[in-house]
Design an enzyme around this catalytic site. Structure first.
Site, short mmCIF file in Angstrom:
data_model
loop_
_atom_site.label_atom_id
_atom_site.label_comp_id
_atom_site.label_asym_id
_atom_site.label_seq_id
_atom_site.Cartn_x
_atom_site.Cartn_y
_atom_site.Cartn_z
N MET A 168 0.85 -1.21 0.00
CA MET A 168 0.00 0.00 0.00
C MET A 168 0.88 1.25 0.00
O MET A 168 1.08 1.88 1.03
CB MET A 168 -0.90 -0.02 1.24
CG MET A 168 -1.72 -1.31 1.33
SD MET A 168 -2.89 -1.35 2.69
CE MET A 168 -1.78 -1.46 4.09
N ASP A 169 1.39 1.59 -1.16
CA ASP A 169 2.37 2.68 -1.26
C ASP A 169 1.71 3.94 -1.80
O ASP A 169 0.89 3.88 -2.71
CB ASP A 169 3.50 2.22 -2.20
CG ASP A 169 4.74 3.06 -2.04
OD1 ASP A 169 5.66 2.91 -2.88
OD2 ASP A 169 4.83 3.84 -1.08
N GLY A 170 2.09 5.11 -1.24
CA GLY A 170 1.63 6.38 -1.82
C GLY A 170 0.77 7.23 -0.91
O GLY A 170 0.27 8.27 -1.34
#
Lengths: 309, 312
Positions: B63-65
Site C-alpha cells: 500500500m504505497d503512496g
C-alpha cells in the site's frame, strides 16, 4: 590514419547489420564471427560498439575508460544488474523458426550486453541463463542450449580476457553434462584475475534452493557448535547464499525482457530492494539502446529502503 | 470481450461516483445510499462475469503512496494514512465479493521504523485504533467471515498494538470464509531468518535428546526404522512451516501502487512465481478498475500457463 580508417570501417559494418534479422550463424554451421571482422583488424572495439568508440586503445590493447552514453551519470550507475533473458522462443516463433534459432540469437545478445557491462564499468552482472524448471523443456531444446553455452564459453574466452570479464556461476552445475562443467571450470580459472566486471551465469539455478542450501550450511554450523541458533542473523544467511562469489550479492536493478511481469524463482533474497524493470522487447532484440533506456529509468527512480528521503 | 468492456465502463462510472461519495461520507451512512446500492449491483454483475474465468486465490497489496496523496491534496500526512485505510477497506470489500480467499497487505515494514519518530508513533496509534475496530461486530471481518492473522516480528511493536493484534486474532479465530494477513513489523528476510532460527533450534533440541540417549552423532539410529536419509539437515518444508505466512498459499498477484517497481522485502520467498502489477495510482486512489485489470491479467496468464503445460 590507421585508427581513423579502422573506426570508419567498423562504423560501416555496424550500420549494415540489421539486428532484428539476427539469424543463427551457429545454427547455419558457421561461427558467430561470420558477421564480425577479425579482431586483429578492427582492434579491441567490436563492430557493435563502433559508433561509440571515442577513445583509442593503448599500446597493450586495453581499453581506456569510455564515457557513458548520453544522460547516464556515473554516480547513479547500478553496481549489480540482474537480467532474466526471456523471449528467445517467442522471438524465433514470430519469424517462423524453432526455439534453437532464438537461443542462438539470444547468445549473440548476451555477448553484446556482457561487453556493455565491461565497457561501462558495471561491477557485477548476473544473467539467468537456465533455471531448475528449464530441465523440463523438451530434450532437444535442452541439449541445444547446453551445446550453445559450451560453444559460447569456448569461443569467447579470449574476448572475456580482453574485456576484463571475470566469469562466475551460481546454481547446481553438477547437473550439467561433464564436458560443460569442465569448460566452465576452465573458463572460471582462466578469467579469475579479470577486474573490469564480474559476470555471473545462473545455470540450473533456483532462488528458493539457494536460500535452502544457505540454511542447510547454517544448520550444520549450529550442529557443530560453530554458532548458536540465536546468532543466525540476516547477514549470516546472506554470506551463505551462492552469491557469495561476489562482494555485491544484492542486485540494484533487475531487467526482465519479453513483457513477463514475474521474478520466476530468480534471485529472491538478493532482489529485496532491487528496482524491477520490465520491457516488452524479446531478449535477442535487447541491445545497447534498450540497456541505456533501462539504466536511464533506474537512475530516475527514488530509492528509499523503507525510510523517507 | 467487447460486452465485458461495456460492463466495465458502465460500472466504472457508477463506481467513481460511489468512491467520491465514500471519501466524504461516514461508512454507515454511505452503505445505505442509492448510489452505493447501484454500485453494489453493478459490481456483482461484473464479478459474475469475471468468475467465469479463474479467480486468484491470494492477492497481496503493497500500500504505497499515502504520503504523496496527502501532499497532492494539501492534507496532513496523517490524513493520507487515514485515506489509505479507507481505500484498504474498500479493496477488501471488493476482493471478498469476488471471493478471493486470501488477502495480504503490507501495513508496516521493519524498515519503516527508520522513519521520523512522530510518523512512527502516529502509525502505531492509527494501527492500534484500526485493529481494535476490526473486532467490532459490524466490522468487515465479521461481515465476511474473515480470519485475521498478523505476520511479522510482533515483539518489535508497542505493547498496546501487540495486544490489540493478539485480541483481533483470537476474536476472529473461528471465522473460516477468508483469511486476511496483515504484515506488520515484517520483512521477508526477517521472516526467513526467523524460520531458519526456529528450524535450527528444533533440530538442536532433537540433537540434545538424541545426545542424552547416546545417538547424537548419527552412529546409532535411535528410532530404529533403518531410515538412512540425513534427517538432521533442513529441507524446504522445515523452513515453510516456520514462516509467518504459513497460513496462506503463495500469492497469485502482488499489487504495488504508486508506480514504484520493487518488492521492498515483501513476500520474497512466496512471490517467486507471482504476477507483479504496479499501477501508477497512489494507494488511497486505488479503485475497482485496478482490481479488475489485475484479475484479467491473471486470467490471461493462466490461459498461457495451461497452454504451455499441455504442450509439454
Amino acid at each position: 590514419m590507421m585508427k581513423i580508417s579502422r573506426t570508419l570501417l567498423s562504423r560501416a559494418v555496424a550500420l549494415s547489420l540489421n539486428r532484428s534479422t539476427k539469424l543463427s550463424p551457429y545454427y547455419l554451421n558457421h561461427t558467430h564471427n561470420q558477421y564480425l571482422l577479425p579482431n586483429n583488424l578492427l582492434g579491441p572495439s567490436s563492430c557493435f560498439w563502433a559508433h561509440h568508440s571515442t577513445t583509442s586503445a593503448n599500446a597493450d590493447g586495453n581499453l581506456d575508460k569510455l564515457p557513458l552514453p548520453a544522460n547516464l551519470r556515473h554516480e547513479l550507475m547500478p553496481r549489480h544488474v540482474a537480467l532474466i533473458l526471456d523471449g528467445n522462443s517467442r522471438w524465433a516463433a514470430k519469424r517462423g523458426h524453432g526455439p534453437e534459432v532464438g537461443h542462438d540469437a539470444g547468445a549473440i545478445a548476451l555477448i553484446e550486453v556482457m561487453g556493455l557491462c565491461a565497457k561501462w564499468g558495471i561491477p557485477v552482472a548476473t544473467f539467468f541463463l537456465f533455471s531448475t524448471e528449464d530441465w523440463r523443456r523438451p530434450k532437444q531444446e535442452v541439449d541445444f542450449l547446453m551445446l550453445r553455452f559450451k560453444k559460447l564459453l569456448e569461443d569467447e574466452l579470449e574476448n572475456f580476457n580482453r574485456q576484463g570479464i571475470k566469469i562466475s556461476t551460481i546454481g547446481d552445475t553438477s547437473l550439467l553434462p561433464i564436458s560443460i562443467q569442465e569448460v566452465l571450470e576452465h573458463t572460471k580459472e582462466a578469467t579469475k584475475d579479470n577486474t573490469k566486471t564480474q559476470v555471473i551465469f545462473a545455470v540450473s539455478y533456483s532462488g528458493k534452493k539457494d536460500i535452502v542450501q544457505a540454511c542447510q550450511n547454517i544448520s550444520k554450523k549450529v550442529r557443530n557448535g560453530v554458532i548458536e541458533p540465536n546468532e543466525v542473523t540476516e547477514n549470516v544467511i546472506e554470506r551463505e547464499l551462492e552469491t557469495k562469489v561476489t562482494s555485491i550479492p544484492s542486485a540494484d536493478l533487475l531487467i526482465r525482457t519479453s513483457g513477463e511481469l514475474r521474478i520466476s524463482n530468480f534471485l529472491l533474497w538478493q532482489l529485496a530492494y532491487s528496482e524491477l524493470y520490465f520491457c516488452q522487447t524479446f531478449w535477442p532484440d535487447f541491445g545497447e539502446s534498450q540497456f541505456i533506456e533501462a539504466l536511464q529509468c533506474f537512475q530516475k527512480r527514488g530509492r528509499r529502503f523503507g525510510k523517507r528521503i | 470481450m467487447s460486452a465485458l468492456q461495456i460492463d466495465i465502463s458502465w460500472s466504472f462510472s457508477l463506481e467513481v461516483t460511489a468512491i467520491q461519495a465514500y471519501r466524504t461520507m461516514d461508512n454507515k451512512q454511505n452503505r445505505n445510499s442509492i448510489t452505493s446500492n447501484l454500485g453494489h449491483i453493478a459490481r456483482r454483475c461484473l464479478f459474475g462475469i469475471l468468475s467465469m474465468g479463474p479467480i486468484p486465490d491470494h492477492i497481496a497489496f503493497i500500500m504505497d503512496g499515502n504520503r504523496r496523496y496527502s501532499k497532492k491534496y494539501n492534507m496532513d500526512e496523517g490524513a493520507g494514512h487515514k485515506s489509505g485505510f479507507i481505500a484498504l477497506t474498500t479493496m477488501l470489500r471488493y476482493c471478498y465479493e469476488l471471493e478471493v480467499k486470501y488477502i495480504t497487505v503490507y501495513a508496516f515494514s521493519i524498515d519503516n521504523f527508520k522513519r521520523r519518530p512522530e510518523e512512527v508513533n502516529f502509525l502505531m496509534e492509527l494501527m492500534r485504533e484500526k485493529i481494535e475496530g476490526l473486532i467490532e461486530e459490524d466490522s468487515i471481518i465479521n461481515q465476511y467471515g474473515v480470519r485475521v492473522h498478523f505476520a511479522g516480528d510482533l515483539k518489535l511493536l508497542d505493547e498496546s498494538v501487540r495486544l490489540a493484534a493478539e485480541k483481533a486474532m483470537a476474536a476472529s479465530a473461528c471465522n473460516s470464509k477468508a483469511v486476511l494477513s496483515i504484515c506488520i513489523a515484517y520483512t521477508s528476510t526477517n521472516e526467513i531468518m526467523n524460520a531458519v532460527q526456529q528450524s535450527c533450534e528444533e533440530n538442536w533440541d532433537e540433537l540434545r535428546i538424541l545426545d542424552s540417549c547416546g545417538a547424537a552423532y548419527g552412529l546409532t539410529d535411535y528410532s530404529g526404522n533403518g531410515d538412512t536419509k540425513d534427517r538432521k539437515s533442513i529441507v524446504v518444508t522445515d523452513i515453510e512451516k516456520h514462516m509467518y505466512m504459513k497460513v496462506a498459499p503463495n500469492p497469485d498477484i502482488v499489487v504495488r501502487t504508486s508506480g514504484e517497481n520493487r518488492m521492498s522485502n515483501f513476500l520474497l520467498w512466496q512471490s517467486a512465481y507471482s504476477i507483479l502489477y504496479s499501477p501508477s495510482v497512489l494507494w488511497p486512489e486505488i479503485g475497482l478498475r485496478h482490481l479488475v485489470w489485475a484479475v484479467l491479467n491473471f486470467q490471461r496468464n493462466e490461459f498461457f500457463v495451461q497452454k504451455k503445460k499441455k504442450q509439454h
